[in-house]
Write a protein that holds these residues in place. Structure first.
Motif, short mmCIF file in Angstrom:
data_model
loop_
_atom_site.label_atom_id
_atom_site.label_comp_id
_atom_site.label_asym_id
_atom_site.label_seq_id
_atom_site.Cartn_x
_atom_site.Cartn_y
_atom_site.Cartn_z
N VAL A 26 0.78 -0.86 0.17
CA VAL A 26 -0.50 0.20 0.37
C VAL A 26 0.99 1.27 0.08
CG1 VAL A 26 -2.07 1.45 1.23
CG2 VAL A 26 -1.57 -1.30 1.77
N VAL A 27 0.99 2.11 -0.67
CA VAL A 27 2.13 3.29 -1.15
C VAL A 27 0.84 4.18 -0.86
CG1 VAL A 27 3.52 2.20 -2.46
CG2 VAL A 27 1.68 3.38 -3.84
N SER A 28 -0.16 4.83 -0.88
CA SER A 28 -1.13 5.75 -0.68
C SER A 28 -0.62 6.21 0.66
CB SER A 28 -1.82 5.44 -0.90
OG SER A 28 -3.10 4.62 -0.67
N GLY A 29 -0.55 7.89 1.06
CA GLY A 29 0.06 8.04 2.30
C GLY A 29 1.17 8.03 3.20
N HIS A 30 2.02 7.68 2.14
CA HIS A 30 3.39 7.67 1.96
C HIS A 30 3.72 8.95 0.96
CE1 HIS A 30 4.53 4.11 4.13
NE2 HIS A 30 3.18 3.85 3.44
#
Ligand code: ATP
Ligand code: MG
Length: 229
Positions: free
Chosen positions: A76-80
């Motif tokens: 999960v790459v969203s939020g980084h």
């Protein structure tokens, strides 16, 4: 970063992107879902200003200022932040642009080796050897020490493709890669993408050209920041 397993190369869910322009807001992506399977060749089409490049920049981990969920492979790459994701982007994403973006002061060998050098997991000699191999595959074995401006336009784009491949990325993203080329040279570049795809590469390509889109397995249509089909 949390890990998941769904077998997909890319999965976007309900992605919203709004640009702030002075006091005004531009809603560039409005609730976008996208699934790309490993090994798929997908074209993105749509009118100018519809959000194609914005979508590609989100997919490419270049733009990380959006709402929604993004899974790249099993992460999960969203939020980084972009900084957090720089290493992942360099390793997993190969980006090819309309305007090539080769560094003019470097040979194409050094240009193509740069992403490998940034990754810092191979010796500089190994990075150059990998870049040389990719450039040779692109038919540029006798041009390694040339600077970009000493090459034809088509050769420049082939050098940029070699650079995009040097870290064996999970996915190749291309934003109108034939947009600066005459039709014969465009054909050659498209043949390269078709060949990469036949050898298993996952490719997402923005294009205005219906013939190009016809050579993809699937077309994602973008209109007013939304995805259709
Ligand atoms: N950096 C930015 N700041 C503000 N607005 C932007 C920015 N980049 C894009 N936009 C706006 O977002 C919308 C989508 O732009 P985008 O570049 O994604 O379109 P596109 O489909 O790639 O168009 P084209 O086919 O012309 O390349 C447009 O309305 C554009 O004006
Ligand atoms: Mg664009």
């Amino acid at each position: 970063m949390s890990r998941i397993t769904n077998g997909a190369a890319i999965r976007l869910r309900d992605v919203y992107k709004t640009y702030q322009m002075g006091g005004a807001e531009v809603a560039a992506l409005r609730g976008v879902d996208v699934d790309i399977r490993t090994g798929e060749f997908v074209a993105i089409m749509g009118p100018s200003g519809s959000g194609k490049s914005t979508l590609l920049h989100v997919l490419g981990l270049v733009d990380t200022e959006y709402d929604g969920r993004y899974e790249l492979g099993d992460q999960v790459v969203s939020g980084h932040t972009a900084d957090d994701l720089a290493e992942l982007r360099n390793r997993e994403i190969g980006f090819v642009f309309q305007a090539f973006f080769l560094l003019p002061q470097l040979s194409i060998l050094d240009n193509a080796a740069l992403p490998a050098l940034y990754a810092r997991n191979r010796s500089p000699d190994d990075c150059r050897a990998e870049a040389r191999a990719r450039l040779q595959e692109m038919g540029l074995g006798d041009r390694l020490e040339h600077r970009p401006q000493e090459l034809s336009i088509g050769q420049r784009q082939r050098a940029a493709i070699a650079r995009a491949l040097v870290n064996q990325p999970r996915v190749i993203l291309a934003d109108e890669p034939t947009g600066s080329l005459d039709s014969k040279t465009a054909r050659e570049i498209l043949d390269i993408f078709a060949d990469l795809h036949s050898r298993g590469a996952t490719i997402v390509m923005v294009t205005h050209d219906h013939e190009v889109a016809a050579s993809a397995e699937r077309v994602i249509h973008v209109r007013d920041g939304q995805v259709h089909g």
